[in-house]
Scaffold this motif. Structure first.
Motif, PDB file in Angstrom:
ATOM      1  N   SER A  55       0.824  -1.211   0.000  1.00 58.12           N
ATOM      2  CA  SER A  55       0.000   0.000   0.000  1.00 58.12           C
ATOM      3  C   SER A  55       0.856   1.258   0.000  1.00 58.12           C
ATOM      4  O   SER A  55       0.368   2.348  -0.257  1.00 58.12           O
ATOM      5  CB  SER A  55      -0.922   0.006   1.221  1.00 58.12           C
ATOM      6  OG  SER A  55      -0.167  -0.085   2.412  1.00 58.12           O
ATOM      7  N   GLY A  82      -2.632  -3.178   0.680  1.00 56.63           N
ATOM      8  CA  GLY A  82      -3.830  -2.359   0.533  1.00 56.63           C
ATOM      9  C   GLY A  82      -5.077  -3.187   0.736  1.00 56.63           C
ATOM     10  O   GLY A  82      -5.045  -4.420   0.737  1.00 56.63           O
ATOM     11  N   SER A  86      -3.532  -1.389  -5.128  1.00 57.17           N
ATOM     12  CA  SER A  86      -3.463  -2.117  -3.863  1.00 57.17           C
ATOM     13  C   SER A  86      -3.843  -3.569  -4.096  1.00 57.17           C
ATOM     14  O   SER A  86      -3.934  -4.018  -5.232  1.00 57.17           O
ATOM     15  CB  SER A  86      -4.399  -1.474  -2.839  1.00 57.17           C
ATOM     16  OG  SER A  86      -5.737  -1.509  -3.296  1.00 57.17           O
TER      17      SER A  86
END
Length: 225
Positions: free
Chosen positions: A83, A98, A107
């Protein structure tokens, strides 16, 4: 019919006496296969859909539609992406991933498995994917490293963690003396997983050097069966 002598006159019945001629097939034949033969006048022929085939009936039009199912991305896949840029440390660790988003390009995301019956975010191992159903999987590692110090050694480990058991590395890759700049590392693995096994990775460096794993890096798990 009775004649003038009250004797019964026998005659062959014509199909027209039942409202018209009717042609039917008793046997369905496929080359190389055993015949399908009707066992009675009320027997039913059943059509079964094979792999990547769908059958749709329409009673109002007396139609059976046979259609092929697209095999594009037919296997569920879970892709992990950092992320944020992950700084390499002396102790290998898993980057923060993510949130799962089917439409994400930056992500972690999951596709072709909307009900999460094959692959899920692990509830016990940070940054891992849980294999919900036993079977073969393919792991594709495509990492991009941004090295900030010359002669940096990078270690990548892929782990398998059985449900209730201890994690064990199933693959270790070491790249030594990487020079300053960007570098790509990629490889693939095939393995078989049991129900509820976690799959994840860790990345780190040796005591010297420096760099980070960029957000363009991907760790993809594809369920093959």
């Amino acid at each position: 019919m009775v004649d003038a002598s009250n004797n019964v006159v026998k005659r062959e019945l014509d199909s027209s006496a039942f409202g018209g001629a009717s042609n039917t097939f008793k046997t369905i034949s496929v080359a190389g296969q055993s015949n399908v033969v009707a066992d009675s006048s009320s027997d039913t022929l059943t059509l079964a859909a094979g792999g990547n085939i769908t059958l749709t009936t329409n009673s109002s039009t007396d139609t059976v539609t046979i259609a092929a199912v697209s095999t594009l991305f037919s296997n569920p896949m879970f892709v992990l992406r950092p992320s944020a840029a992950h700084t390499l440390t002396n102790t290998a660790s898993t980057p923060a991933q993510g949130a799962v988003n089917n439409n994400s390009t930056t992500s972690s995301y999951l596709f072709n498995d909307s009900s999460n019956v094959h692959l899920q975010t692990s509830s016990t191992t940070t940054g891992a994917v849980t294999i919900e159903r036993a079977g073969a999987i393919k792991i594709d590692v495509n990492f991009i490293l941004e090295i900030t110090s010359s002669n940096t050694d990078v270690t990548i480990r892929v782990y398998r963690k059985p449900s209730g058991g201890a994690a064990a590395a199933i693959q270790t890759i070491v790249r030594s003396n990487i020079s300053t700049g960007n570098m790509a590392i990629g490889f693939s693995l095939f393995t078989h997983c049991a129900d509820d096994e976690d799959i994840y990775y860790e990345v780190g460096k040796n005591s010297s050097g420096g760099g980070s794993l960029t957000t363009q890096s991907t760790f993809a798990i594809t369920k093959l069966d």
